[in-house]
Design an enzyme around this catalytic site. Sequence first.
Site, PDB file in Angstrom:
ATOM      1  CB  CYS A 157      -2.977  -4.453  -5.307  1.00  0.00           C
ATOM      2  SG  CYS A 157      -3.024  -6.565  -4.069  1.00  0.00           S
ATOM      3  CB  CYS A 210       3.235  -8.276  -0.075  1.00  0.00           C
ATOM      4  SG  CYS A 210       3.257  -6.340  -0.593  1.00  0.00           S
TER       5      CYS A 210
END
Length: 326
Positions: A79, A232
């Site tokens: 992430c 993201c």
Amino acid sequence: MQLTKVHGSDNDFFIFDVTQLATPLTEAQLSQVAQHLTDRETGLAGGADGVLVVDHSQHAGVAGKMRVINADGSEASMCGNGIRTVARYLSEKTDQTAFKIETMYADLAVQQAPEIATGIATYQAEISPVCFGAQELGLTLPDVTSLRHKRLPSLSKTLYFTAVAVPNPHLISFVDHETLLGPELGRIAGYLNNGTNTIFPDGVNVTFVEVLGQNHIFARTFERGVGFTNACGTGMSAASLIYVLEQGGIAEKPITVRNPGGMVQTIVHQKADGAYWMDLIGNATFVGTVELTLDQLLTAPVDQLTLQETGEQTTYRQFVAQLAEA
């Protein structure tokens, strides 16, 4: 124990430092914690996109280990927005400004970076490894070993797609402004993450990208295991790489990446052996902290618990407002 609510470009998480626990949680319990805390209606402090699990690392020269548990309880390999916040957490915990963090596939270099705006804590993270292979992507089209700027008629008759793992699998398409904001992203990503499609059976992150100017793009992502997110990090990194490879972007120069939750910068690098990697630079905002019991962590109601706010979110909101006016 204490949890910290954090975000990178409004992609929000709870940092859960499991070194606080006397007894480790099981994998099933970690999944349960993520689903319990992140629910947008009944979760803690309005829920979140996922939980960032921080643990000790057994790797030499590494400050800590990060695992990413999505809102649906599944685990992501990386992430990009999350690792910046974990970098800040470990930086303050260990009094270091540059170090490595263990992730599922690699120990990644992170460091404190110059502020992207006044009062915005900013960190830089390495995004790698990069791979275009179908096997690493979970791409199962017959006789297809990679997908580079190709049409997939079963998804769209007009759009071109490139698939790349960074290491999360991403499907990237460059679109016009109307398509960026329209329903196509939700339709395509919803199908590719339904668990029954024959293209990406395990799902894939899907990002639509609009070119705003030289080394200036906008990225909108539907994340596997989460849905639409404000940003993201790995998606923006993947989009930057494909922008350089296919759309005239300049490598080794900062790329401004706007997103629904704010803005980051990326830099696309190429190693001597031809492999690519990216720097992802952006905010690491600590929204607040909350103390809770193990029972509350697992099952007890948490929606009424009070987050002790840091005030950093107010500063970040002012930054986003300035971006909107620019």
